[in-house]
Design an enzyme around this catalytic site. Structure first.
Site, short mmCIF file in Angstrom:
data_model
loop_
_atom_site.label_atom_id
_atom_site.label_comp_id
_atom_site.label_asym_id
_atom_site.label_seq_id
_atom_site.Cartn_x
_atom_site.Cartn_y
_atom_site.Cartn_z
N LEU A 22 0.82 -1.22 0.00
CA LEU A 22 0.00 0.00 0.00
C LEU A 22 0.85 1.26 0.00
CD1 LEU A 22 -2.74 -1.02 2.60
CD2 LEU A 22 -3.03 -0.83 0.13
N GLY A 23 2.02 1.20 0.60
CA GLY A 23 2.88 2.38 0.65
C GLY A 23 4.03 2.14 1.59
N GLY A 26 9.43 6.11 6.19
CA GLY A 26 10.85 6.19 6.50
C GLY A 26 11.49 4.85 6.75
N MET A 27 10.91 4.05 7.65
CA MET A 27 11.53 2.78 8.02
C MET A 27 10.60 1.59 7.78
SD MET A 27 13.64 3.55 11.53
CE MET A 27 12.15 3.88 12.44
N VAL A 30 3.78 -0.60 4.41
CA VAL A 30 2.41 -1.01 4.76
C VAL A 30 1.87 -1.88 3.64
CG1 VAL A 30 0.09 -0.26 5.36
CG2 VAL A 30 2.05 1.09 6.10
N ASP A 139 4.08 14.43 14.37
CA ASP A 139 4.15 14.37 12.90
C ASP A 139 2.75 14.57 12.32
OD1 ASP A 139 5.45 14.24 10.49
OD2 ASP A 139 5.49 12.05 10.39
#
Length: 923
Positions: A22-23, A26-27, A30, A139
Site C-alpha cells: 500500500l505504501g 521512512g523505516m 504497509v 508528525d
C-alpha cells in the site's frame, strides 16, 4: 532468492494472506492483507529489513505499543503485533482504511468550512486521548490524516514521543524528528516537544484545509486569512503562537474555543424549534465527529429473486423486515440490506413466487431456514424467519458473536422473555425493562444475565442496591464471559478500586459496550469525589456508541453530561435530534423531561424556561411518571438552583411532593447565596412536617456557613450556634443518630474556634460515640489546629472515596470533609491539590432518588458555588482563562442576586472576568 514481500507473505501465513503493497515510509512498509480467521481486509505495517537496527526495532515496537493503547474512533486501531517467523522483523496489524488522505483531497482545493472545522474537532478529540496517555504525535500533517466515511483518522505514530520515557538512545541530541513543513518552531530547532507542539501542527493543517495554502513558518505575519471567519482566525492564531506557553493549554480547550467560534452555532435549527417546545431531551449527543463503524454480528442481505414470478420487489422488503426484527439488542448488532460496515457473518437467501404461493429461504452458515406461505402473508412469514434466526443466534451455535450464551435461559419461553427485556433495556425504557427482566427470571430461573441486568436497571431507576440479585450473580459468576465477570465484581468494590477495575477492563476490552458505558457512568456521577474531572466520561460514552450507535442509555448519559458541563454548543446540537430519537424509542423513564428542564433553565431566558418546564411536567404526568420532586432536587445538581426553587414552589402545595419540594427550595436558595430564604424554607418545613431532623439540618447548614463563610460577619456567632446545638440535644428526645450529628458539629466548632467557645459547655457534653468516619475527621481537625496539617491530610485520605451509601445518614459529612481538606492543603501551600480536592462538589452521586431526607449530594450541590469560588481564588495566580472564565461565569450567574457578601463576590467575578476578556463577560 525470494523478495522480502514473498518472504514476509510466507512468514505471516496462514493467519494472514499478504496481497500487495500500500505504501512505504521512512523505516516501514504497509501491506494490504486478509485476516483469514475473520475474513476481512487489514493493513500490516512491517519494518523494512535494511533498517532493522536494534534502536530502529525498539522505535518500531514502541509505535505498535503506543497505538495499541490509544483506543479512539479517530485513531487507527492496532489489533495485533509480533515478529515475523523466521525473519525477526517486527510488524503490527491495523484497520485497512478505505478512502483518501487529506493530502490527496487537498489537491482538489480547500475543504468546505464546515468540513474543515469538523475535521479539526475530530483530530483534537484524538489528540486529547493521546496526550492523556502521555504521547505526543509530533508528525501531524495532511498525509497522516485519513478521510473515511465522513470522519478523520489519525495515523502513523512512528515518531511519537512518550513524555514519561527517555529517548536519548533512539534520537540523537538536538535531532529534529518530523516533517519540516509542519514542524512548530520548538520542534524544528530540536527543543523539547509538548502536547502544545501537536496543537500547533494541527492548526497548520487546519489553516491549509480552510485556505488551500500551506502555513508560512518563516513569515507567519504574512499569512492570508481571507475566507476564514474572524472568530476562527483568533482561535487558530493562538494555536499557532510561536511560544508553546501562549498556545491553548490542551486539546479540549482548543476544541471548546473552536466550537464557540463556529459560525452559526448560536442560530441552529434548535433555536427555531424551541418556541413550539421540545418534546423530550434524551437523544444522541451529536458531537463534532462521526465515529467509525463498529463490527456488527450480522448483515441481512437482500433476498435473490428466483424464477419469473414477479417476486423481485420482495427481496429488499423481507430482508429489511427481518433486520428490523433483529435490531435493538445490547449484546448483538445487525445491519440491514444496503448498509455497509464490517460484520462477523452474513445471512443470504432467496425468494420465489409460484401462483399464490411464496417460498422464502434464508441461510446462516450451515443452517437453512425456509418457509412456504400465501403471498399475501409475506410479513408474517418474515417475522417467523426472524424469530428462527434470533433463537439460533442466542442459542450460541449460529456464529461467533459476543453474546454471553452460558448465562441465558435454557427454555425457549425464557429466551423469548429475555429478548423482550433486552430490547427495552437497550432503549433506556428502564421501568418496563425492570419488570420484563423480573418476568424473564420467573419464566426461567436459569437466566443469570437477566438477574444481573435486573440489578443494573434497578440502580438506574434510583432504587437501593439489589443485594440479593448481586449475590446471585456472584454465585454464578464463573458462567459469565471474563469481561462480564469484571463488571459484576465492580458492584462490590469501593470507589477507588471500582474505577481501577473499570480502567483495567477498558484497556483489556475497549470494545465492550457495558464496560465503557459503566466506566463513563461512574466517572460522570462519582469521579469528582476523587478529583477526576467528570468530562473524562465523554470518551467512554462515545466508545459505547461506537459499538452500538443506537444504544439509548449511552445516548441519554451523553446528553446528561453535556448539560452538566454547561456546554451550550454540544447541548444545542443534541437537541437537534430529540424529536427523532423520542419518536423511535418512545422513552418513558422521566429522564428526558428532567434534562429538558435542566437545559431550559441553564441556556434559555427564565420566562421561556418556565413555559418548557411546565410542558415537561405535564408530559411526565401524561406518561404516569411520579416523583416529580426529583426534578426539583436534581436541578441543584445541574447548577440551576433558580429552577429548583421555581419547581419547588410549583409542587409544594401537592401533599405527595411538599416536603421534598421545600428541601429543594432550601438548598436552591443556599446555592444562590440567599441564606435568609434558605432558613425560612427550613423553618416552614419544620412547621408543616414536625421533625427534629429538620432542626438539626438547619444547624448543620449554619455550621457549614460559619466554618467556611464567604463573609464571616454574615454568619451567626460561634458560641450562639454551639449553645443552640446543646439546647436541642437537651430539650428534644433525639434519636441516637441525630445526637451524633449535633455532638459532632459542636465538637468541630470547638476544634476550629476554641477561644470563642472557651466559656461554653457544648464541647464538654457527653455525646454518643461517633462512627469511624466522623471520629476520624474530628481527630484530624484537632491535629491540624495543632499544626499537624500533613498528618491531617494523610489520615483522611481513606475517606475521600466515600459514596453516598455509607454516609447517607450524615448529609453534611462529605461537604465538611472536602472543605476541611482543601483548607489544610492550602495552608500546606499545595494549591494544585486543593483545587483538585474542591472538584468533589461536581459529583452527581445519590443513594436513592432524592424524594425523602436530604442526601450528601444535596449539601454538596448547595456548597458547589463555595467550592468554585475557592477554586477561582487558588487558580487566579496562574491567569489561565480557560480555567478561570467558567468559574467566574458561574459565580456571577448564581450569586448576583444573593445577599450582600455573595453579591459582592459576583461583582468581583464579573470584574475579574472582564480583565481576562472572558467571553460573555458583563463588564
Amino acid at each position: 532468492m525470494s523478495t522480502f514481500f514473498e518472504q514476509l507473505r510466507e512468514s505471516l501465513a496462514p493467519e494472514f494472506q499478504l496481497e500487495g503493497e500500500l505504501g512505504r515510509g521512512g523505516m516501514g512498509t504497509v501491506f494490504l492483507a486478509r485476516d483469514v480467521a475473520l475474513d476481512r481486509p487489514v493493513a500490516i505495517k512491517s519494518m523494512r529489513p535494511e533498517y532493522a537496527s536494534a534502536a530502529a526495532v525498539e522505535r518500531f515496537q514502541g509505535e505498535a505499543q503506543t497505538l495499541a493503547k490509544l483506543r479512539h474512533a479517530h485513531i487507527v486501531p492496532v489489533h495485533a503485533t509480533g515478529l515475523a517467523r523466521g525473519l525477526g522483523i517486527p510488524f503490527y496489524v491495523m484497520d485497512y482504511l478505505v478512502g483518501e488522505t487529506l493530502e490527496q483531497r487537498l489537491v482538489q482545493g480547500a475543504l468546505p468550512q464546515a468540513d474543515a472545522i469538523r475535521l479539526c474537532g475530530q483530530l483534537l478529540d484524538a489528540l486529547a486521548v493521546a496526550h492523556r496517555h502521555g504521547i505526543v504525535h509530533r508528525d501531524i500533517k495532511p498525509s497522516n490524516v485519513f478521510l473515511e466515511g465522513g470522519g478523520a483518522i489519525l495515523t502513523d505514530f512512528g515518531i511519537a514521543k512518550r513524555l514519561d520515557r527517555q529517548e536519548a538512545a533512539l534520537t540523537a541530541p538536538g535531532q529534529a524528528l518530523g516533517t519540516p513543513l509542519y514542524m512548530p518552531p520548538e520542534q524544528s530547532s530540536g527543543r523539547d516537544v509538548t502536547p502544545q507542539t501537536d496543537l500547533c501542527a494541527l492548526a497548520m493543517v487546519v489553516y491549509e484545509a480552510l485556505t488551500g495554502r500551506q502555513w508560512l513558518l518563516e513569515s507567519p505575519e504574512a499569512a492570508r486569512w481571507d475566507g476564514v471567519p474572524k472568530g476562527l482566525q483568533v482561535v487558530l492564531e493562538r494555536a499557532l503562537a510561536e511560544s508553546p506557553k501562549q498556545r491553548w493549554p490542551d486539546a479540549q480547550a482548543f476544541r471548546r474555543a473552536l466550537l464557540e467560534a463556529t459560525p452559526g452555532a448560536a442560530t441552529s435549527l434548535w433555536a427555531k424549534r424551541v418556541g413550539i417546545a421540545v418534546a423530550v431531551v434524551a437523544a444522541a449527543w451529536v458531537v463534532s465527529h462521526v465515529p467509525r463503524g463498529p463490527v456488527s454480528d450480522l448483515r441481512i442481505e437482500s433476498l435473490v429473486a428466483e424464477g419469473t414470478g414477479g417476486s423481485a420487489f420482495l427481496g429488499d422488503s423481507i430482508a429489511a423486515l427481518v433486520a428490523g426484527h433483529l435490531t435493538g439488542f445490547p449484546d448483538f448488532t445487525v445491519l440491514g440490506p444496503g448498509r455497509s460496515g464490517r460484520v462477523r457473518d452474513v445471512v443470504k437467501g432467496t425468494v420465489s413466487l409460484a401462483g399464490p404461493w411464496l417460498r422464502i429461504t434464508m441461510r446462516l452458515r450451515e443452517r437453512q431456514f425456509a418457509i412456504t406461505t400465501a403471498a399475501s402473508d409475506w410479513r408474517a412469514a418474515g417475522d417467523v424467519l426472524a424469530d428462527s434466526l434470533l433463537m439460533r443466534v442466542f442459542s450460541g451455535t449460529a456464529l461467533d458473536s459476543e453474546v454471553p450464551v452460558r448465562v441465558l435461559p435454557l427454555t425457549p419461553a425464557g429466551l423469548r422473555a429475555f429478548l423482550a427485556a433486552e430490547k427495552l433495556f437497550a432503549a433506556a425504557r428502564w421501568r418496563e425493562a425492570y419488570a420484563a427482566y423480573d418476568e424473564a427470571t420467573t419464566v426461567d430461573s436459569t437466566c443469570w444475565l437477566c438477574v444481573w441486568r435486573h440489578t443494573e436497571t434497578r440502580r438506574w431507576l434510583g432504587q437501593d442496591d439489589d443485594t440479593v440479585g448481586i449475590r446471585r450473580a456472584l454465585e454464578h459468576i464463573a458462567l459469565f464471559p471474563p469481561q462480564y465477570q469484571s463488571l459484576i465484581r465492580v458492584d462490590t468494590l469501593p470507589l477507588l478500586a471500582r474505577l481501577d477495575t473499570l480502567d483495567a477492563l477498558h484497556k483489556r476490552s475497549p470494545a465492550f459496550l457495558f464496560g465503557e458505558f459503566r466506566y463513563g457512568d461512574e466517572l460522570m456521577h462519582r469521579g469528582p469525589l476523587i478529583g477526576r474531572a467528570r468530562g473524562e466520561a465523554a470518551q467512554h460514552f462515545q466508545a459505547a456508541l461506537n459499538v452500538r450507535p443506537d444504544f439509548a442509555p449511552a445516548v441519554e448519559h451523553q446528553l446528561w453530561l453535556a448539560v452538566l458541563e454547561e456546554d451550550g454548543p454540544r447541548a444545542r446540537a443534541a437537541l437537534e435530534e430529540l424529536g427523532h430519537i423520542n419518536q423511535l424509542q418512545q422513552l418513558t423513564s422521566g429522564v428526558p423531561e428532567l434534562l429538558q428542564a435542566a437545559f431550559a433553565w441553564r441556556f434559555l431566558p427564565q420566562q421561556q424556561a418556565e413555559v418548557l418546564t411546565r410542558q415537561a411536567i405535564d408530559e411526565a404526568k401524561r406518561k404516569g411518571i411520579g416523583a416529580l420532586d426529583v426534578g426539583a432536587r436534581y436541578l441543584n445538581g445541574f447548577s440551576v438552583p433558580a429552577g429548583a426553587v421555581w419547581i419547588g414552589r410549583l409542587l409544594e402545595s401537592e401533599p405527595r411532593y411538599g416536603r421534598s419540594a421545600l428541601i429543594a427550595q432550601a438548598f436552591g436558595h443556599a446555592a444562590l447565596g440567599q441564606l435568609d430564604s434558605s432558613w425560612m424554607n427550613l423553618d416552614r418545613l419544620r412547621g408543616i412536617y414536625p421533625d427534629p431532623a429538620v432542626a438539626v439540618l438547619r444547624l448543620e447548614l449554619e455550621g457549614l456557613v460559619l466554618l467556611f463563610a464567604v463573609d464571616p460577619n454574615a454568619a451567626p456567632g460561634v458560641d450562639t450556634l454551639a449553645n443552640r446545638l446543646a439546647n436541642i440535644a437537651s430539650t428534644t428526645n433525639l434519636p441516637v443518630g441525630l445526637r451524633q450529628r449535633t455532638g459532632w458539629l459542636a465538637d468541630l466548632l470547638q476544634c476550629r474556634f476554641p477561644a470563642a467557645l472557651a466559656r461554653t459547655s457544648s464541647g464538654l457534653r457527653a455525646w454518643p460515640a461517633y462512627p469511624p468516619e466522623l471520629e476520624g475527621l474530628l481527630r484530624a481537625c484537632r491535629g491540624a489546629e495543632a499544626g499537624r496539617l500533613r498528618e491531617a491530610v494523610d489520615s483522611t485520605d481513606r475517606f475521600i472515596d466515600l459514596t453516598a451509601w455509607p454516609i447517607r445518614d450524615f448529609p453534611v459529612y462529605r461537604t465538611m470533609l472536602h472543605l476541611l481538606r482543601a483548607d489544610w492543603l492550602t495552608r500546606l501551600r499545595r494549591p494544585e491539590a486543593a483545587v483538585n480536592e474542591l472538584l468533589w462538589a461536581e459529583n452527581f452521586d445519590q443513594a436513592t432518588l432524592p424524594t425523602g431526607d436530604p442526601q450528601p449530594m444535596d449539601v454538596d450541590w448547595a456548597f458547589r458555588p463555595w467550592a468554585r469560588w475557592r477554586r477561582a481564588v487558588l487558580l487566579r495566580p496562574t491567569g489561565r482563562r480557560e480555567d478561570l472564565c467558567p468559574l467566574y461565569a458561574t459565580i456571577e450567574r448564581l450569586w448576583r442576586g444573593g445577599e450582600r457578601p455573595f453579591a459582592a463576590r459576583a461583582d468581583s467575578a464579573a470584574r475579574l472576568a472582564a480583565e481576562l476578556h472572558c467571553a460573555g463577560s458583563s463588564q
